[in-house]
Structure formats: structure tokens, C-alpha cells
Motif scaffolding. Structure first.
Motif, short mmCIF file in Angstrom:
data_model
loop_
_atom_site.label_atom_id
_atom_site.label_comp_id
_atom_site.label_asym_id
_atom_site.label_seq_id
_atom_site.Cartn_x
_atom_site.Cartn_y
_atom_site.Cartn_z
N TRP A 138 1.00 -1.13 0.21
CA TRP A 138 0.03 0.29 -0.23
C TRP A 138 0.86 1.52 -0.07
N ILE A 139 2.31 1.11 0.37
CA ILE A 139 2.72 2.70 0.96
C ILE A 139 3.66 2.88 -0.57
N LEU A 140 3.49 1.74 -1.65
CA LEU A 140 4.41 1.78 -2.71
C LEU A 140 3.37 1.71 -3.21
N SER A 141 2.10 1.46 -3.52
CA SER A 141 0.61 1.92 -4.19
C SER A 141 0.78 3.23 -4.01
N GLY A 142 0.98 4.00 -3.16
CA GLY A 142 0.28 5.45 -2.33
C GLY A 142 1.22 5.83 -3.65
N TRP A 143 2.69 5.65 -3.23
CA TRP A 143 4.01 5.98 -3.56
C TRP A 143 3.85 5.94 -5.65
N LEU A 144 3.08 5.19 -6.19
CA LEU A 144 3.26 5.18 -7.65
C LEU A 144 2.41 6.42 -8.08
N SER A 145 1.05 6.49 -7.08
CA SER A 145 0.13 6.99 -7.40
C SER A 145 0.85 9.05 -7.50
N LEU A 146 1.23 8.51 -6.76
CA LEU A 146 1.77 10.03 -6.65
C LEU A 146 2.88 9.94 -8.06
N ALA A 192 -11.52 3.50 -1.67
CA ALA A 192 -11.52 4.78 -2.17
C ALA A 192 -10.53 4.11 -3.84
N MET A 193 -9.22 4.59 -3.77
CA MET A 193 -8.11 4.31 -4.33
C MET A 193 -8.82 2.83 -5.64
N SER A 238 -7.34 11.85 -7.45
CA SER A 238 -6.26 12.26 -7.61
C SER A 238 -4.71 11.71 -6.58
N ARG A 239 -4.15 12.82 -6.22
CA ARG A 239 -2.91 11.82 -5.35
C ARG A 239 -3.26 12.26 -4.39
N GLY A 240 -3.86 12.48 -3.93
CA GLY A 240 -3.88 13.84 -2.35
C GLY A 240 -4.77 11.59 -1.43
N ALA A 241 -5.38 10.99 -2.37
CA ALA A 241 -5.97 9.92 -1.72
C ALA A 241 -4.79 8.74 -1.19
N GLY A 242 -3.68 8.61 -2.56
CA GLY A 242 -2.26 8.14 -2.90
C GLY A 242 -1.45 8.17 -1.35
#
Lengths: 289, 336
Positions: free
Chosen positions: B21-29, B103-104, B133-137
Motif C-alpha cells: 500500500w505504501i508503494l501503491s501510494g508512491w506510484l499514484s504520486l 477509494a483508490m 487524485s494524488r491526495g488519496a495516494g
């Protein structure tokens, strides 16, 4: 709430006299008996009459050998023996060679000078800043603001056992039968129990102790009997360096006589000068041995 | 301390899940930067897959942790004491993670989140725009790190256990979580044959493995060092040498069962070598191999996940088995 109450004025707790505890386990048994039927019970055992009984006890009594270098040291005890366990014969041999002379003259057994047995009852110390309370995720563990007693609400406990991990004193035991954590309640259902005689409003362990090695009272009050005992005998807290500020105190064993030295001849009775009949003379000889 | 399977599985599986999930967030950023890339849509799928795999790992771990409880039906109560308890904080953070992750995932499947903000504006649904949006990530990235931080602090806050109450525990949990998440991400890339972030991910895996190895080596050195003298539990040490001559009970009790665990501790050094060689060494070699031979990437990633997760499982077993609790000093243990 598992956040701690402000420091309590009343600090109910126990003072345990290691000098006179004989390690009879009566306190543990009385505790188990009362609390099995008390408000915080039952304390069910698995396999109670079988080969491997297992269950929660709020009191556990250890027994230690303390080989002294301070108390009653005659100066010939030397360095205490440490390291690997020796066999009986090695010990006996060492007793002849080592400076640990036998304290009983002519004894074939090696009894080093200033060695004593200390029986050590272990139970909840009702710490002033108990980690077992703050780690609890549910609010089941709490410290009472009015008297400082640390309790578990068994209807809220989820049995995660984190509090037992957080306690260095082993005060908490998990009941596999009930799925919740249990611990010493300082007999909160006795000490305020108005259906009991005032003299009985004490923890069951204190009432049961045959040598009166256990004392109950308010350690927050300087003038209480327990506080005076602590002041007089140099009562100490367990592992204070961990910072949990235990309330309970232990009274250290009193200094022992050095048995290797001849006893002071206190009041030698004058020898019987009166002539005695032969039977009495024989009894006198036997008793004088 | 007794290594309980439910807790080991929980920390290992959910650790990997939060890593993902950390990496998913990172990817979305990173997504806006990938927008021009011809593989951008593949990246969207990849984030979706990573979110799903993370969801499975985290959920399996959390369910496993319930198995450790004496009264699992009351587990909801554990969310109440976040003011004082790290365990409660972990529970709250763990559940909060599901909100941005869900949400993502929704945005991924409905197409709201794709190649960055440019496409988001085309979506008429404001909720989807928010989720995409990038916010969720960013929120997911942060919350997953917070969760791992809380998990580690459950252990690091316990003063009676020297092997846990030290400065190595929190960084090790964070690095191992991200490292195992990265291994899973590599596997997902291999399965989807998307090579967008592959080479930088592989370099990242090598760096994480190195960091984890160094951390664990330093930790084990700390464990072996005869640290500060063991506390004098009974206080009788002032009178002389204390030796336990009689135990309080004839049979094992809860304390000796739970905190007096000694089984197989003598193999600790061999197991540590296994952790270093298979848990960190093998995945590093495989990552280097995949960098050199991109065609080998798919099967190398399978092996890397297998070895890496196996190694971390042993590492977590050791984390418990090697930890000694101060209460055993009363029972005559030599050090706490």
C-alpha cells in the motif's frame, strides 16, 4: 480509560516481610480460594486433578538460596561461588579446600557461612505508573483513582495478553479457560466489604499468613502501620529502575548471626551441686549431651 | 517469548500488505510523471493490482491476529484506547488505511484514476475525482507507514523485554514491510508483464535488502552484547549470590509457558544466517539477475517472493524466540 489517573493520595498495597516468610504457600492457597468465589472469579484450572494442572494463581512463592557476602560475614566466607552447578561430592570436596568453612562444627555437609534461604512471595505490586494499564487497548485494565488498586474488567478484556508482556513482575496470568487476563485485586471485594467483620476486611493472603509476614495498608499515608514498618526495616521496591513505581514493599531479611563463631555464653547456669538419685543423675547426663 | 503462529503470520503478511500500500501510494504520486508514458494505462492496472494484493495480505494478517485473542468477538473494543496504547493506535490506523485504499481501488476499477489529474477532471463524479487524485495516494502512503510504526512500537515500548525495547525494532519493521511489499510488487509486474517501473523497483529492492541486512546484523550484535547487567529482580542480590532452589509451581504455568520459551534458541545463529542468505541475499541476486536478463524477470520474481517471505518469516520467529522477558529472572534466568 487506560490513561492513568492523577497520582493517588491513597496507595493501598502490601508489605511482605522476607525475614519471617516460611514459604508455606498458605497465602497463595487462601488467595485462590477467596478469588475463585469472589467478585473477580472464578479461577478455573485445566486438568486440576490430573498430571499437569494449569490455572491462574495471583500469588506465586519462590524460594532462593542467598549465599551472603554481606550479612553475618565472618570474613572467611570469601567470594561467593558462581558458575556451573557442581555435583554433591565436588561440593563436599570444595568445602574442605575452599574458605567456605562449615558453619556447623563437625558437620559432614558443606554449609557455607552466611547462606540463607529466602522465601519470596510474588504478586501484583499495584504500581503507581503501571505499563500494564497503559498498553491495554480496550480500557479493561485500569488503576482506581480512589485507592490506586490496579484491576481488570473481565467483561471488556479481549485476551490480547499485551499487559502480561508489559509487566516485569509476572503479576498477570491469562486464563485459557476464560479467555481473559486475571490478576491480584488486593481483595477489593473484602477490604470494603461491610458484610465482613472489620477485622476481616483485609486481603485473604494477609489474613491467612501464619507468620504474619504480610501486612496490608495505605502506603501513601506516612503514619500508617505499613509505612512505619517500611521506614523502620528499610522496605524496598522491586526493580525500581524500570520506572513503574511499585507500591508494595519488601522487608529484607534481618542480619543473621554468624554461626561459625562460638555462641556468646550468655547465662551459664550454675552446675547442680545437689546430690541426686542415680535415675535423675542419668537423665541429667542424657539431657546434658 | 513464545513465537505464536497467529502473531508471526499477522506481522509478516500485514507488513507486506502495508508495504504494498505504501508503494501503491508512491506510484499514484508518481502517476502524473507517467502520464506521457505509453505504459501509463498499464501503470493504472498495476496500482489496482497492488491495492488488491495489499488488501488481501493486510486482511489475512488482521484476521490472523484475531486468532490470538482470548475473546475475539470483543476485538472492536481495542479501537478505544488510542490515547495510551500502541496496540489500539495500530488497530485504528490499520482500519483507517482501508478508506483511501478502497477509494483508490474504486477509482481504478471505474477509471476515474488513470494517468493523473488531467483525466480526473473529465470525470463528472466528484467522489471519483477525489479518490483518483494524488491526495488519496498520499494519505494511503502516510497511513500505511503510521500503521507499521504503531505495530513496531507495540514491541518497542515493552521495557521488560530488552530484545524489543531498543532503537532497532521500529526501523526494522518499516524497512522489512516496504522490502516485502516491493517483492510482491515485482511479482505483480512480472505477472502483468508491465515493465514501467521495473528497473528502478529492482534497484530499490536491492537497496532495501541491503538496509534490512545491515539493520538486522546491528540488531543481532546488540542482542549478543552482554548489555547492562540484568536487573536484580528480587533485590536480594544486595545480600549475596541468589540461586533459585524451589520453583513456585511444579508444572508449567502461563508465565513460564509464554515468557520462558527456550525451544530451538540454540539454533539461533544458523537461523540468522538463513535469514540473511535466503531472506535478503537471494532476492538481491535474483533482482540483479533480472536487471541483467529482463526476460528472466517473471520467474525470478516468484522465487524472490518465496525466499524473501520465507526469510522474513524466520526473522519474525527469531524476533520472538530470542526475546527474553524480565519475569524469568524470578525463575532463575541469568539475564533478562
Amino acid at each position: 480509560m487506560t490513561t492513568l489517573p492523577p497520582p493517588t493520595a491513597r496507595k493501598l498495597g502490601l508489605v511482605i516481610d522476607l525475614d519471617i516468610c516460611v514459604g508455606c504457600h498458605a497465602c497463595a492457597v487462601a488467595c485462590k480460594e477467596w478469588n475463585d468465589g469472589g467478585s473477580f472469579g472464578p479461577l478455573p484450572d485445566s486438568d486440576p486433578y490430573g498430571a499437569e494442572p494449569d490455572g491462574v494463581w495471583f500469588n506465586r512463592i519462590h524460594s532462593y538460596e542467598v549465599q551472603g557476602f554481606g550479612i553475618g560475614d565472618s570474613g572467611i566466607a570469601g567470594k561467593p561461588r558462581v558458575g556451573k552447578r557442581e555435583s554433591g561430592i565436588e561440593k563436599a570436596g570444595a568445602a574442605h579446600k575452599s574458605p567456605c568453612a562449615s558453619s556447623i562444627p563437625h558437620s559432614p555437609l558443606p554449609i557455607p557461612v552466611a547462606t540463607q534461604t529466602v522465601h519470596f512471595p510474588r504478586s501484583c505490586l499495584h504500581c503507581e505508573t503501571p505499563a500494564c494499564v497503559t498498553v491495554c487497548p480496550t480500557g479493561a485494565s485500569y488503576k482506581r483513582a480512589e485507592d490506586g488498586i490496579v484491576l481488570v474488567d473481565e467483561d471488556k478484556c479481549i485476551g490480547c495478553q499485551l499487559c502480561a508482556w508489559a509487566c516485569p513482575y509476572g503479576a498477570r496470568e491469562f486464563s485459557a479457560k476464560r479467555g481473559v487476563m486475571q490478576k491480584c485485586t488486593l481483595c477489593v471485594d473484602r477490604i470494603y466489604n461491610e458484610t465482613l467483620e472489620p477485622a476481616d476486611r483485609q486481603p485473604a493472603c494477609v489474613k491467612a499468613c501464619p507468620t504474619r509476614a504480610r501486612h496490608f495498608g495505605d502506603l501513601g499515608d506516612e503514619n500508617s502501620n505499613v509505612s512505619k514498618l517500611v521506614a523502620e526495616r528499610g522496605g524496598y521496591a522491586l526493580m525500581p529502575e524500570l520506572g513503574y513505581q511499585p507500591v508494595n514493599r519488601y522487608l529484607p531479611p534481618r542480619p543473621r548471626r554468624d554461626a561459625s563463631q562460638p555462641k556468646p555464653t550468655s547465662h551459664p547456669e550454675p552446675p547442680d551441686e545437689m546430690p541426686m538419685p542415680p535415675l535423675l543423675r542419668w537423665i541429667d547426663r542424657v539431657l546434658s549431651r | 517469548m513464545r513465537p505464536t503462529f497467529s502473531i508471526i503470520f499477522f506481522t509478516v503478511a500485514s507488513g507486506a500488505g502495508y508495504g504494498l500500500w505504501i508503494l501503491s501510494g508512491w506510484l499514484s504520486l508518481l502517476a502524473p510523471r507517467l502520464a506521457d508514458d505509453r505504459n501509463a494505462w498499464a501503470a493504472t492496472d498495476l496500482v489496482g493490482a497492488a491495492l488488491c494484493a495489499g488488501f488481501l495480505l493486510v486482511s489475512a494478517g488482521l484476521f490472523s491476529s484475531l486468532a490470538h485473542l482470548g475473546q475475539p468477538q470483543r476485538a472492536w473494543r481495542a479501537l478505544s484506547q488510542w490515547r495510551s496504547s500502541w496496540l489500539s493506535r495500530e488497530g485504528v490506523a490499520a482500519l483507517l488505511c482501508y478508506i483511501p485504499a478502497g477509494a483508490m481501488l474504486l477509482a481504478c476499477t471505474l477509471g476515474g484514476w488513470a494517468t493523473g489529474d488531467a483525466i480526473d477532471t473529465r470525470s463528472s463524479n466528484w467522489l471519483l475525482r477525489m479518490a483518483g487524485s494524488r491526495g488519496a495516494g498520499g494519505i494511503l502512503l502516510l497511513l500505511a507507514i503510521v500503521t507499521l510504526f504503531c505495530t513496531a512500537n507495540i514491541y518497542a515500548s515493552l521495557k521488560p523485554i530488552r530484545a524489543w525495547h531498543n532503537r532497532f525494532v521500529v526501523p526494522a519493521y518499516l524497512v522489512l514491510g516496504i522490502y516485502s511489499g516491493a517483492l510482491w510488487l515485482w511479482l505483480l509486474i512480472g505477472m502483468m508483464q508491465a515493465s514501467t517501473t521495473s528497473s528502478s523497483l529492482l534497484i530499490g529492492i536491492c537497496a532495501a535488502a541491503l538496509a534490512a541486512g545491515v539493520l538486522k546484523l546491528a540488531y543481532w550484535q546488540f542482542l549478543d552484547k552482554p548489555g547492562a547487567a540484568a536487573p536484580d529482580a528480587t533485590g536480594l542480590g544486595a545480600l549475596g549470590t541468589v540461586r533459585s532452589v524451589e520453583q513456585p509451581h511444579t508444572e508449567e504455568n502461563y508465565l513460564t509457558h509464554e515468557m520462558g520459551f527456550r525451544l530451538a534458541r540454540k539454533h539461533a545463529h544458523k537461523l540468522r544466517a538463513l535469514v540473511l542468505a535466503f531472506g535478503f541475499g537471494m532476492p538481491t541476486l535474483l533482482a540483479v539477475l533480472a536487471l541483467a536478463l529482463p526476460s528472466a524477470g517473471a520467474w525470478a520474481s516468484w522465487l524472490a517472493v518465496l525466499f524473501g517471505m520465507g526469510g522474513i518469516f524466520i526473522e519474525r520467529w527469531l524476533f520472538f524466540a530470542e526475546a527474553k522477558h524480565a519475569v524469568m529472572l524470578f525463575y532463575g534466568a541469568r539475564s533478562g
